[in-house]
Enzyme design. Structure first.
Site, PDB file in Angstrom:
ATOM      1  CG  HIS A 100     -61.570  16.430  50.730  1.00 12.39           C
ATOM      2  ND1 HIS A 100     -62.432  16.578  51.778  1.00 12.39           N
ATOM      3  CD2 HIS A 100     -62.004  17.266  49.758  1.00 12.39           C
ATOM      4  CE1 HIS A 100     -63.370  17.466  51.456  1.00 12.39           C
ATOM      5  NE2 HIS A 100     -63.127  17.895  50.236  1.00 12.39           N
ATOM      6  CG  ASP A 103     -60.480  14.924  54.255  1.00 12.61           C
ATOM      7  OD1 ASP A 103     -60.103  16.103  54.332  1.00 12.61           O
ATOM      8  OD2 ASP A 103     -61.520  14.556  53.671  1.00 12.61           O
TER       9      ASP A 103
END
Ligand code: XLS
Ligand code: CA
Ligand code: CA
Length: 438
Positions: A100, A103
């Site tokens: 993501h 992240d």
């Protein structure tokens, strides 16, 4: 970065081995049905579980140290996470990762600075990808953690939130293309509702579809040739999620004309939360030509939420691989959307989690190939529908009859005989024999 896993390389040592940091069944070059295991099983590490999740739960703080020696939230931390991630993948021979946006680097107060950080970290990751040959399986945007997404992203009641989500999707697509990702995922964690009393379902679904349409248009414009995926999940965090299961997501994609660009990313734990088996959602995707990628994990049948465990259920992995082999493989891969249990908080535990998952899927592959080569299941299936191979059955299959002719046929028949036995117990015995026999 100094060694944190304590093992230079996890090797295949065979089923009799006692070394906890060796594969017992995953033998990358072993040929199965004409292809090496590593090609059947393109494994990926999920950035979020491996490098971000610390084991926080509703009742307590994290147990795992994911600072990797840097101050959390800094760019030094983002880079330390990348270092640890590549070290982990190299130790295991894992060829892909999934991410993501959130992240990779901490979100800043404004989106311009967030995007600058993302540019910086993906430059850093690109160098590591070139050094190691590790690739990106898919990217996505986290449109569920930040409080702004409490009412969803594409389905939000706020046009400004929708616009912010669109900006995140645009950037996440840029990053996916930059890193050569094979796919782009939409998991609609908060694309759902808590009560119909405050929800216009049609309005929300139309908006989600329009965000997806814009993503396809933009992605194709910037040279993204891979698949977009919907990852179905019935609930959690929302009570009702629009992408309930494979069948629901396929209906949605077709309704909004997105089915040419999208396939499905099926997660085991999401299928079971929907009240299905993992293999059910795989089969529904495959027969609709939409089986794209897999999030490899496992839920707990005694718990009603998404536990994202490293898979150890060989029976389920066998059924999964049976579906995958019969579908001719995946265009995507097997992303370990999996985390160690909260009390297993060391880096060695993390390595052991991947070893468990990779061995489980290797066993699944070996057994599924045996089931196919054995031929008895397929043989039974052909026999089961044989009444459609000729006569009236064939006419039905070829669309060459109608209700009047069938009614006349039924009258002549008087009453049909009992259809052939389903022989379920015999088939289940065959599976056990293949799994546990010599
Ligand atoms: C959460 C989902 C999520 C997606 C990517 O349950 O599995 O991690 O895979 O957003
Ligand atoms: Ca997932
Ligand atoms: Ca999940």
């Amino acid at each position: 970065m100094k060694e944190i896993f304590g093992v230079k390389r996890v090797e295949y040592e065979g089923a009799a081995g006692k070394n906890p940091f060796a594969f017992k069944f995953y033998d990358a070059d072993r040929m199965i049905m004409g292809k090496p295991m590593k090609e059947h099983l393109p494994f990926a590490m999920a950035w979020w579980h491996g490098l971000c999740a610390e084991g926080v739960d509703m009742f307590g703080a994290g147990t795992a140290d994911k600072s990797f020696g840097a101050q959390k939230g800094t760019m030094a931390h983002a880079k330390a996470k990348a270092d640890a991630g590549f070290m982990c993948m190299q130790r295991l021979g894992i060829g892909y990762f999934c991410f993501h946006d959130a992240d990779l680097a901490a979100e800043a107060a404004d989106i311009k600075e967030t995007n600058r950080r993302l540019d910086e970290i993906t430059d850093y990751i690109l160098v590591k990808m070139r050094e190691t040959g590790i690739k990106c399986l898919w990217g996505t945007a986290n449109m569920f953690s930040h409080p702004r997404y409490c009412n969803g992203a594409g389905s939000s009641n706020s046009a400004d939130v929708f616009a912010f989500a669109a900006a995140q999707v645009k950037k996440a697509l840029d990053l996916t293309v930059k890193l050569g990702g094979k796919g782009y995922v939409f998991w609609g964690g908060r694309e759902g509702y808590e009560t119909l009393l405050n929800t216009d379902v049609r309005f929300e679904q139309e908006n989600i579809a329009s965000l997806m349409r814009m993503a396809v248009d933009y992605g194709r414009k910037i040279g993204f040739t891979g698949d977009f995926y919907i990852e179905p999940k019935p609930k959690e965090p929302m009570k009702h999620q629009y992408d309930f299961d494979a069948a629901t997501a396929i209906g949605f994609l077709r309704q909004y004309g997105l089915d040419k660009d999208f396939k499905l990313n099926i997660e085991a734990n999401h299928a079971t939360l929907a009240g299905h088996t993992f293999e059910h959602d795989l089969r529904i995707s495959a027969v609709n030509g939409m089986l794209g990628s897999i999030d490899a994990n496992q839920g707990d049948p005694l718990l009603g939420w998404d536990t994202d465990e490293f898979p150890f259920d060989v029976y389920s992995a066998t059924m999964c691989m049976y579906e995958v082999l019969r579908a001719g493989g995946l265009t995507g891969g097997f992303n370990f959307d999996s985390k160690t249990r909260r009390p297993s908080y060391t880096y060695e535990d993390m390595l052991a989690g991947f070893i468990l998952g990779m061995d489980t899927f290797a066993l699944g592959l070996i057994h599924a190939a045996r089931l196919i080569e054995d031929g008895r299941l397929d043989g039974f299936l052909n026999e089961r529908y044989a009444s459609f191979n000729s006569g009236i059955g064939r006419k039905i299959r070829e669309g060459k009859t109608d209700l009047s002719e069938l009614a006349q046929y039924a009258e002549r028949l008087g009453a049909p005989e009992m259809p052939g036995s389903g022989k379920q117990e015999r088939l289940q015995s065959i599976v056990n024999q293949i799994l546990f026999g010599k």
